[in-house]
Write a protein that holds these residues in place. Sequence first.
Motif, PDB file in Angstrom:
ATOM      1  N   GLY A 154       0.785  -1.225   0.000  1.00 57.99           N
ATOM      2  CA  GLY A 154       0.000   0.000   0.000  1.00 57.99           C
ATOM      3  C   GLY A 154       0.819   1.279   0.000  1.00 57.99           C
ATOM      4  N   ALA A 155       2.138   1.177  -0.011  1.00 55.66           N
ATOM      5  CA  ALA A 155       2.978   2.381  -0.003  1.00 55.66           C
ATOM      6  C   ALA A 155       2.868   3.173  -1.312  1.00 55.66           C
ATOM      7  N   VAL A 156       2.606   2.486  -2.409  1.00 56.54           N
ATOM      8  CA  VAL A 156       2.467   3.133  -3.718  1.00 56.54           C
ATOM      9  C   VAL A 156       1.020   2.983  -4.172  1.00 56.54           C
ATOM     10  N   GLU A 157       0.466   4.099  -4.631  1.00 55.31           N
ATOM     11  CA  GLU A 157      -0.901   4.097  -5.133  1.00 55.31           C
ATOM     12  C   GLU A 157      -0.921   4.729  -6.519  1.00 55.31           C
ATOM     13  N   VAL A 158      -1.705   4.146  -7.402  1.00 54.86           N
ATOM     14  CA  VAL A 158      -1.830   4.623  -8.780  1.00 54.86           C
ATOM     15  C   VAL A 158      -3.304   4.814  -9.088  1.00 54.86           C
ATOM     16  N   THR A 159      -3.637   5.925  -9.733  1.00 49.16           N
ATOM     17  CA  THR A 159      -5.003   6.172 -10.164  1.00 49.16           C
ATOM     18  C   THR A 159      -5.016   6.277 -11.682  1.00 49.16           C
ATOM     19  N   VAL A 160      -5.954   5.563 -12.298  1.00 50.56           N
ATOM     20  CA  VAL A 160      -6.144   5.620 -13.749  1.00 50.56           C
ATOM     21  C   VAL A 160      -7.482   6.287 -14.027  1.00 50.56           C
ATOM     22  N   SER A 161      -7.546   7.039 -15.119  1.00 50.69           N
ATOM     23  CA  SER A 161      -8.762   7.761 -15.489  1.00 50.69           C
ATOM     24  C   SER A 161      -9.190   7.370 -16.883  1.00 50.69           C
ATOM     25  N   GLY A 162     -10.505   7.354 -17.091  1.00 49.78           N
ATOM     26  CA  GLY A 162     -11.023   6.993 -18.401  1.00 49.78           C
ATOM     27  C   GLY A 162     -11.188   5.492 -18.490  1.00 49.78           C
ATOM     28  N   ALA A 163     -10.846   4.964 -19.649  1.00 48.90           N
ATOM     29  CA  ALA A 163     -10.960   3.525 -19.879  1.00 48.90           C
ATOM     30  C   ALA A 163      -9.699   3.042 -20.578  1.00 48.90           C
ATOM     31  N   PRO A 164      -9.255   1.842 -20.270  1.00 48.57           N
ATOM     32  CA  PRO A 164      -8.087   1.324 -20.983  1.00 48.57           C
ATOM     33  C   PRO A 164      -8.428   1.134 -22.459  1.00 48.57           C
ATOM     34  N   PHE A 165      -7.440   1.330 -23.329  1.00 50.22           N
ATOM     35  CA  PHE A 165      -7.707   1.127 -24.753  1.00 50.22           C
ATOM     36  C   PHE A 165      -7.547  -0.339 -25.149  1.00 50.22           C
ATOM     37  N   ALA A 166      -7.005  -1.146 -24.258  1.00 49.52           N
ATOM     38  CA  ALA A 166      -6.916  -2.589 -24.508  1.00 49.52           C
ATOM     39  C   ALA A 166      -6.758  -3.313 -23.177  1.00 49.52           C
ATOM     40  N   MET A 167      -7.315  -4.513 -23.138  1.00 49.32           N
ATOM     41  CA  MET A 167      -7.144  -5.408 -21.999  1.00 49.32           C
ATOM     42  C   MET A 167      -6.970  -6.813 -22.549  1.00 49.32           C
ATOM     43  N   GLY A 168      -6.108  -7.570 -21.931  1.00 49.13           N
ATOM     44  CA  GLY A 168      -5.909  -8.927 -22.398  1.00 49.13           C
ATOM     45  C   GLY A 168      -4.862  -9.650 -21.590  1.00 49.13           C
ATOM     46  N   TYR A 169      -4.274 -10.642 -22.234  1.00 50.69           N
ATOM     47  CA  TYR A 169      -3.291 -11.508 -21.588  1.00 50.69           C
ATOM     48  C   TYR A 169      -2.027 -11.560 -22.426  1.00 50.69           C
ATOM     49  N   CYS A 170      -0.882 -11.457 -21.764  1.00 51.09           N
ATOM     50  CA  CYS A 170       0.402 -11.606 -22.446  1.00 51.09           C
ATOM     51  C   CYS A 170       1.047 -12.908 -21.981  1.00 51.09           C
ATOM     52  N   HIS A 171       1.589 -13.641 -22.957  1.00 49.78           N
ATOM     53  CA  HIS A 171       2.207 -14.942 -22.688  1.00 49.78           C
ATOM     54  C   HIS A 171       3.713 -14.938 -22.928  1.00 49.78           C
ATOM     55  N   CYS A 172       4.317 -13.764 -23.173  1.00 50.13           N
ATOM     56  CA  CYS A 172       5.757 -13.743 -23.476  1.00 50.13           C
ATOM     57  C   CYS A 172       6.569 -14.170 -22.251  1.00 50.13           C
ATOM     58  N   LYS A 173       7.786 -14.633 -22.500  1.00 49.29           N
ATOM     59  CA  LYS A 173       8.612 -15.128 -21.401  1.00 49.29           C
ATOM     60  C   LYS A 173       8.978 -14.018 -20.423  1.00 49.29           C
ATOM     61  N   ASP A 174       9.134 -12.779 -20.894  1.00 48.35           N
ATOM     62  CA  ASP A 174       9.465 -11.676 -19.993  1.00 48.35           C
ATOM     63  C   ASP A 174       8.321 -11.397 -19.024  1.00 48.35           C
ATOM     64  N   CYS A 175       7.095 -11.317 -19.533  1.00 47.43           N
ATOM     65  CA  CYS A 175       5.938 -11.078 -18.649  1.00 47.43           C
ATOM     66  C   CYS A 175       5.726 -12.243 -17.695  1.00 47.43           C
ATOM     67  N   ARG A 176       5.925 -13.455 -18.178  1.00 50.45           N
ATOM     68  CA  ARG A 176       5.775 -14.618 -17.295  1.00 50.45           C
ATOM     69  C   ARG A 176       6.802 -14.567 -16.164  1.00 50.45           C
ATOM     70  N   ALA A 177       8.038 -14.249 -16.507  1.00 49.81           N
ATOM     71  CA  ALA A 177       9.086 -14.191 -15.484  1.00 49.81           C
ATOM     72  C   ALA A 177       8.827 -13.050 -14.501  1.00 49.81           C
ATOM     73  N   TRP A 178       8.445 -11.885 -15.013  1.00 51.37           N
ATOM     74  CA  TRP A 178       8.204 -10.716 -14.155  1.00 51.37           C
ATOM     75  C   TRP A 178       7.032 -10.971 -13.212  1.00 51.37           C
ATOM     76  N   SER A 179       5.965 -11.585 -13.725  1.00 51.93           N
ATOM     77  CA  SER A 179       4.771 -11.799 -12.906  1.00 51.93           C
ATOM     78  C   SER A 179       4.848 -13.079 -12.070  1.00 51.93           C
TER      79      SER A 179
END
Length: 143
Positions: A13-38
């Motif tokens: 909870g030390a960092v908070e982010v607020t987004v406004s509007g709507a995302p222009f895309a939502m989905g799933y990434c399967h690349c090895k970098d995103c898998r390793a990071w997440s």
Amino acid sequence: MSSNQHTGQCFCGAVEVTVSGAPFAMGYCHCKDCRAWSAGPVNAFTLWKQDEVKVTKGAEQLANFALTDASQRKYCKQCGGHVMSVHPGGDFTDVYAAILPTLEFEPGIHVNYESAVLRIKDGLPKMKDFPAEMGGSGETLPE
């Protein structure tokens, strides 16, 4: 907070982010970098224009990791919680879907599905890499 604003935070909870509007895309990434990071088999993303994303608390606690020039991955120095990835070349920010509890996640696509280690049969388009308009091949793969 209006219904077109959503606030998320890192694990502690030390960092908070607020987004406004709507995302222009939502989905799933399967690349090895995103898998390793997440640390998971797939990463759920929400893509926002950079000016729609504001760090509203704890900016001094945000650290940056950049394996390549394409992504600046942001995380909390206190808890290590992942918050977002800034993509300077594309002028957009991926705020991880998991940290936005009030956003109704409505995925529309799978990217980098050629690298998938977890096959998902959900009827969404499965891109070999990225859509052509995002610099990819535009090639889709079967579920």
